[in-house]
Motif scaffolding. Structure first.
Motif, PDB file in Angstrom:
ATOM      1  N   ARG A   1     -13.104  15.007   3.511  1.00  0.00           N
ATOM      2  CA  ARG A   1     -14.153  14.050   2.675  1.00  0.00           C
ATOM      3  C   ARG A   1     -14.229  14.473   1.191  1.00  0.00           C
ATOM      4  O   ARG A   1     -14.619  13.858   0.134  1.00  0.00           O
ATOM      5  N   ALA A   2     -14.175  15.823   0.867  1.00  0.00           N
ATOM      6  CA  ALA A   2     -13.939  16.584  -0.276  1.00  0.00           C
ATOM      7  C   ALA A   2     -12.817  15.897  -1.146  1.00  0.00           C
ATOM      8  O   ALA A   2     -13.041  15.676  -2.530  1.00  0.00           O
TER       9      ALA A   2
ATOM     10  N   PHE B   1     -11.414  13.024  -0.638  1.00  0.00           N
ATOM     11  CA  PHE B   1     -11.735  11.582  -0.864  1.00  0.00           C
ATOM     12  C   PHE B   1     -12.338  11.237  -2.118  1.00  0.00           C
ATOM     13  O   PHE B   1     -12.239  10.481  -2.793  1.00  0.00           O
ATOM     14  N   GLN B   2     -13.490  12.161  -2.215  1.00  0.00           N
ATOM     15  CA  GLN B   2     -14.582  12.174  -3.236  1.00  0.00           C
ATOM     16  C   GLN B   2     -13.788  12.621  -4.611  1.00  0.00           C
ATOM     17  O   GLN B   2     -13.833  11.987  -5.592  1.00  0.00           O
ATOM     18  N   LYS B   3     -13.145  13.828  -4.528  1.00  0.00           N
ATOM     19  CA  LYS B   3     -13.024  14.413  -6.008  1.00  0.00           C
ATOM     20  C   LYS B   3     -11.606  13.709  -6.339  1.00  0.00           C
ATOM     21  O   LYS B   3     -11.328  13.456  -7.611  1.00  0.00           O
TER      22      LYS B   3
ATOM     23  N   GLY C   1     -11.067  10.490  -6.178  1.00  0.00           N
ATOM     24  CA  GLY C   1     -11.405   9.288  -6.586  1.00  0.00           C
ATOM     25  C   GLY C   1     -11.062   8.192  -5.544  1.00  0.00           C
ATOM     26  O   GLY C   1     -11.024   6.668  -6.113  1.00  0.00           O
TER      27      GLY C   1
ATOM     28  N   GLN D   1     -12.473   6.503  -3.630  1.00  0.00           N
ATOM     29  CA  GLN D   1     -13.544   5.580  -3.368  1.00  0.00           C
ATOM     30  C   GLN D   1     -13.637   4.411  -4.540  1.00  0.00           C
ATOM     31  O   GLN D   1     -14.643   3.623  -4.539  1.00  0.00           O
ATOM     32  N   HIS D   2     -12.868   4.679  -5.406  1.00  0.00           N
ATOM     33  CA  HIS D   2     -13.107   3.773  -6.721  1.00  0.00           C
ATOM     34  C   HIS D   2     -12.173   2.639  -6.885  1.00  0.00           C
ATOM     35  O   HIS D   2     -12.196   1.851  -7.897  1.00  0.00           O
TER      36      HIS D   2
ATOM     37  N   LYS E   1     -12.807  -1.655  -2.510  1.00  0.00           N
ATOM     38  CA  LYS E   1     -13.092  -0.346  -1.604  1.00  0.00           C
ATOM     39  C   LYS E   1     -12.141  -0.576  -0.357  1.00  0.00           C
ATOM     40  O   LYS E   1     -12.619  -0.295   0.861  1.00  0.00           O
TER      41      LYS E   1
ATOM     42  N   ASP F   1     -12.039   3.673   3.150  1.00  0.00           N
ATOM     43  CA  ASP F   1     -13.185   3.275   2.263  1.00  0.00           C
ATOM     44  C   ASP F   1     -13.958   2.160   3.063  1.00  0.00           C
ATOM     45  O   ASP F   1     -13.236   1.429   4.117  1.00  0.00           O
ATOM     46  N   ARG F   2     -14.988   1.844   2.604  1.00  0.00           N
ATOM     47  CA  ARG F   2     -15.857   0.912   3.213  1.00  0.00           C
ATOM     48  C   ARG F   2     -15.333  -0.497   3.364  1.00  0.00           C
ATOM     49  O   ARG F   2     -15.524  -1.179   4.697  1.00  0.00           O
TER      50      ARG F   2
END
Length: 207
Positions: A109-110, A112-114, A116, A118-119, A123, A142-143
């Motif tokens: 998850r870290a 995934f976020q760092k 990017g 999710q950008h 999605k 992603d969603r």
């Protein structure tokens, strides 16, 4: 780790990712890590246990030991057991499955976020995180991608990736699992006109 980073294998991996992305709207990223946690307490506990056992044996065995042996034997046993406890296989067996799974999920998850992931515009980012010490593959969509694929299909894909490290050639099984994911994504989220590659296929992230 070397077989996953070898140029020949990386070329096949990139081809598998391109095939997945060319047939669907998914944006796939594959990340390899030697481990998701350092588990520093494991070798320390092994060393302390070995030193305590050595000292107990010396103190209570019906044998006379020289003073130097009383001093150095526990230290030597600590060093030996510390080295054994530092081996990846020993660390993996010394930590509970739930703890290892939690570390893997947190790291995935870290990243995934760092990274990017999710950008993406729709999605549709998709992270395949491979943690080698834990022998675990964590899928993180992603969603938009998650909603497009039926739950039963996700469960089937997760089972496919979960079996990778149970095989004799996990790196080859990863390629096969990506092929199955590509087929599923192409069915439920087919590529559309104007779709572009929004994410690098491989991320180098310092966490």
């Amino acid at each position: 780790m070397k077989q996953y980073l070898a140029p020949a294998y990386q070329s096949r991996l990139w081809d598998a990712i391109k095939n997945l992305e060319n047939g669907s709207q998914a944006e796939a990223v594959v990340v390899f890590r030697a481990r998701s946690g350092d588990y520093a307490s494991v070798p320390l506990l092994w060393g302390l246990a070995a030193a305590w056992l050595a000292f107990t044996l010396i103190m209570y065995a019906p044998v006379y030991f020289e003073n130097w042996l009383v001093y150095y034997a526990p230290l030597a046993m600590f060093a030996l057991a510390y080295g054994v406890g530092s081996l990846p296989a020993v660390k993996r067996c010394s930590v509970s499955r739930s703890t290892r799974d939690k570390r893997v999920e947190i790291m995935a998850r870290a990243i995934f976020q760092k990274g990017g992931i999710q950008h993406t515009r729709d999605k549709t980012g998709f992270l395949v995180y491979c943690s080698l010490l834990e022998r675990r593959v964590f899928l993180l969509p992603d969603r938009g991608l998650e909603l497009a694929i039926p739950l039963a299909v996700w469960q089937e894909l997760q089972s496919e990736f979960d079996r990778i490290f149970a095989e004799r050639q996990p790196e080859q099984c990863l390629l096969k699992a990506l092929e199955k994911a590509a087929a599923a994504f192409a069915r439920y989220l087919p590529v559309r006109a104007g779709d572009i590659n929004e994410l690098p296929d491989r991320l180098d992230i310092d966490l």
